[in-house]
Design a protein around this motif. Structure first.
Motif, PDB file in Angstrom:
ATOM      1  N   UNK A  20      10.208   2.687  -3.380  1.00  0.00           N
ATOM      2  CA  UNK A  20       9.024   2.833  -4.226  1.00  0.00           C
ATOM      3  C   UNK A  20       7.811   3.328  -3.436  1.00  0.00           C
ATOM      4  N   UNK A  21       7.948   3.291  -2.114  1.00  0.00           N
ATOM      5  CA  UNK A  21       6.885   3.845  -1.289  1.00  0.00           C
ATOM      6  C   UNK A  21       5.832   2.862  -0.843  1.00  0.00           C
ATOM      7  N   UNK A  22       6.124   1.553  -0.876  1.00  0.00           N
ATOM      8  CA  UNK A  22       5.111   0.589  -0.445  1.00  0.00           C
ATOM      9  C   UNK A  22       5.323   0.233   1.028  1.00  0.00           C
ATOM     10  N   UNK A  23       4.201   0.125   1.740  1.00  0.00           N
ATOM     11  CA  UNK A  23       4.226  -0.070   3.183  1.00  0.00           C
ATOM     12  C   UNK A  23       3.389  -1.283   3.582  1.00  0.00           C
ATOM     13  N   UNK A  24       3.502  -1.631   4.867  1.00  0.00           N
ATOM     14  CA  UNK A  24       2.609  -2.611   5.482  1.00  0.00           C
ATOM     15  C   UNK A  24       1.672  -1.862   6.425  1.00  0.00           C
ATOM     16  N   UNK A  25       0.578  -2.505   6.803  1.00  0.00           N
ATOM     17  CA  UNK A  25      -0.383  -1.876   7.710  1.00  0.00           C
ATOM     18  C   UNK A  25      -1.254  -2.950   8.334  1.00  0.00           C
ATOM     19  N   UNK A  26      -2.031  -2.544   9.337  1.00  0.00           N
ATOM     20  CA  UNK A  26      -2.985  -3.437   9.969  1.00  0.00           C
ATOM     21  C   UNK A  26      -4.344  -2.757   9.990  1.00  0.00           C
ATOM     22  N   UNK A  27      -5.359  -3.496   9.554  1.00  0.00           N
ATOM     23  CA  UNK A  27      -6.749  -3.053   9.654  1.00  0.00           C
ATOM     24  C   UNK A  27      -7.426  -3.888  10.739  1.00  0.00           C
ATOM     25  N   UNK A  51       0.855  -1.182   0.000  1.00  0.00           N
ATOM     26  CA  UNK A  51       0.000   0.000   0.000  1.00  0.00           C
ATOM     27  C   UNK A  51       0.893   1.234   0.000  1.00  0.00           C
ATOM     28  N   UNK A  52       0.470   2.278  -0.724  1.00  0.00           N
ATOM     29  CA  UNK A  52       1.311   3.460  -0.861  1.00  0.00           C
ATOM     30  C   UNK A  52       1.291   4.345   0.379  1.00  0.00           C
ATOM     31  N   UNK A  53       0.129   4.482   1.001  1.00  0.00           N
ATOM     32  CA  UNK A  53       0.002   5.411   2.119  1.00  0.00           C
ATOM     33  C   UNK A  53      -1.276   5.103   2.904  1.00  0.00           C
ATOM     34  N   UNK A  54      -1.484   5.868   3.946  1.00  0.00           N
ATOM     35  CA  UNK A  54      -2.675   5.670   4.759  1.00  0.00           C
ATOM     36  C   UNK A  54      -3.944   6.003   3.984  1.00  0.00           C
TER      37      UNK A  54
END
Length: 357
Positions: free
Chosen positions: A132-139, A101-104
């Motif tokens: 490249x700007x890809x991140x991890x996150x938690x929903x 994912x690129x951002x929030x």
């Protein structure tokens, strides 16, 4: 499926797994939640960010219709998340880790899609140094999971030739209460196999060491901590990063206190299952591993592992041609396919007995 409808199937499993006698047989009721992970394959917005190399993303390479494509991509991601586990739990995942994912903001758009809006998902996200700007996150569903703490942890990797530092995705650690029980989730997107598996192997070993350090730190505080290590590892369950560094076991009986169980190893070795395919070969890069307290047999007064799976429904697969049966990815040949991702999601079910009122 409602809780009452789920009772009999779960009890049949427990009867076999836990050694209940026929004399003990009576109807039991269980609460069930899904914990999942999904690589969202280049979920980038259509706006150029000059602080990162997002122009390398497929949507930014398109010459027209970016806004339309972005809206479809967001909706498709929401559709999959809404579906994972719903045929058993009647609900989307209580907690789901995501990557690419690129951002929030792109996640805000996903959780506000009509298919997910009613689930009221919260977002935990940090910007990582990935070039490249890809991140991890938690929903997480706010009614089911209450975050207590979260932090981002860097992975130091180096070019194998120049020895210069390379930027990659940070790892996300979230601790919180799932229906009142403390759990910890480490979300990963380990370095790719660019340049070849052997040449890039030390980078994934470095990432695995970070996950292991985080897990060890949590277990030093509480040896019985319920910890999930999930992500797109770019390694199979049989690779050294998982088997030797993480120390994951495929047999429940081999998992000692502070050990890690990986239900995906047998899926890969015995059944040939995978979550992504390349050059006519399947890989099982997407995995969810967890600590011993989640597989204890004594009782189900707290959450226990019930089942793991790969969410590979027909609509997520390519219906025709050379890539038939492969994940139906979003972008191919310079255009948008109206597909989903080049990875299938993975999930585990957790169950807890419900006391009679």
């Amino acid at each position: 499926m409602k809780l009452q409808q789920f009772t009999l199937a779960i009890f049949c499993f427990l009867l076999a797994y836990s050694g209940y006698s026929q004399e003990d047989k009576k109807e039991k009721r269980f609460k069930i939640h899904t914990v999942a992970f999904y690589n969202l394959e280049n979920l980038f917005d259509p706006v150029n960010d000059t602080t990162k190399l997002d122009e390398r993303s497929p949507i930014m390479e398109m010459k027209a219709n970016r806004e339309e494509v972005y809206a479809k991509k967001v909706h498709n991601m929401a559709r999959v998340i809404a579906d994972i586990g719903s045929d058993v739990t009647g609900n989307s995942p209580a907690v789901i880790g995501v990557c690419e994912v690129e951002n929030r903001e792109v996640l805000v758009d996903v959780v506000n899609d009509p298919l997910l809006l009613g689930r009221d998902y919260g977002i935990i996200h940090y910007e990582s140094p990935d070039a490249r700007g890809i991140d991890v996150a938690l929903l997480y569903q706010k009614k089911l999971f209450r975050p207590i703490s979260h932090s981002s942890h860097e992975v130091k990797i180096f070019d194998d030739r120049t020895r210069k530092r390379q930027q990659t995705r940070d790892q996300l650690l979230v601790s919180g209460e799932l229906d009142g029980e403390l759990i910890h989730v480490i979300v990963n997107h380990w370095p790719s196999r660019s340049g070849g598996e052997a040449r890039s192997r030390p980078k994934r070993v470095a990432a695995a060491k970070v996950s292991k350090r985080l897990s060890d730190s949590l277990q030093a505080i509480d040896p019985y901590a319920k910890i999930f290590i999930m992500g797109d590892l770019n390694d199979d369950p049989t690779n050294d990063s998982v088997k030797k560094v993480i120390g994951a076991k495929s047999d429940r009986e081999d998992v000692e206190l502070k050990g890690i169980y990986n239900p995906y190893e047998d899926m890969f070795k015995k059944n040939g299952f995978g979550t992504t395919a390349y050059r006519d070969a399947w890989s099982l890069f997407d995995q969810i591993m967890f600590t011993k307290p989640l597989i204890e047999k004594e009782d189900y007064s707290s959450f226990r592992f019930y089942k793991a799976g790969i969410y590979n429904k027909v609509y997520l697969t390519n219906p025709r041609g050379r890539w038939r049966g492969y994940p139906l990815r979003s972008f191919a040949d310079g255009g948008f396919t109206n597909g989903f991702s080049d990875h299938f999601p993975v999930y585990v079910y957790l169950i807890r007995e419900v006391e009679d009122q």
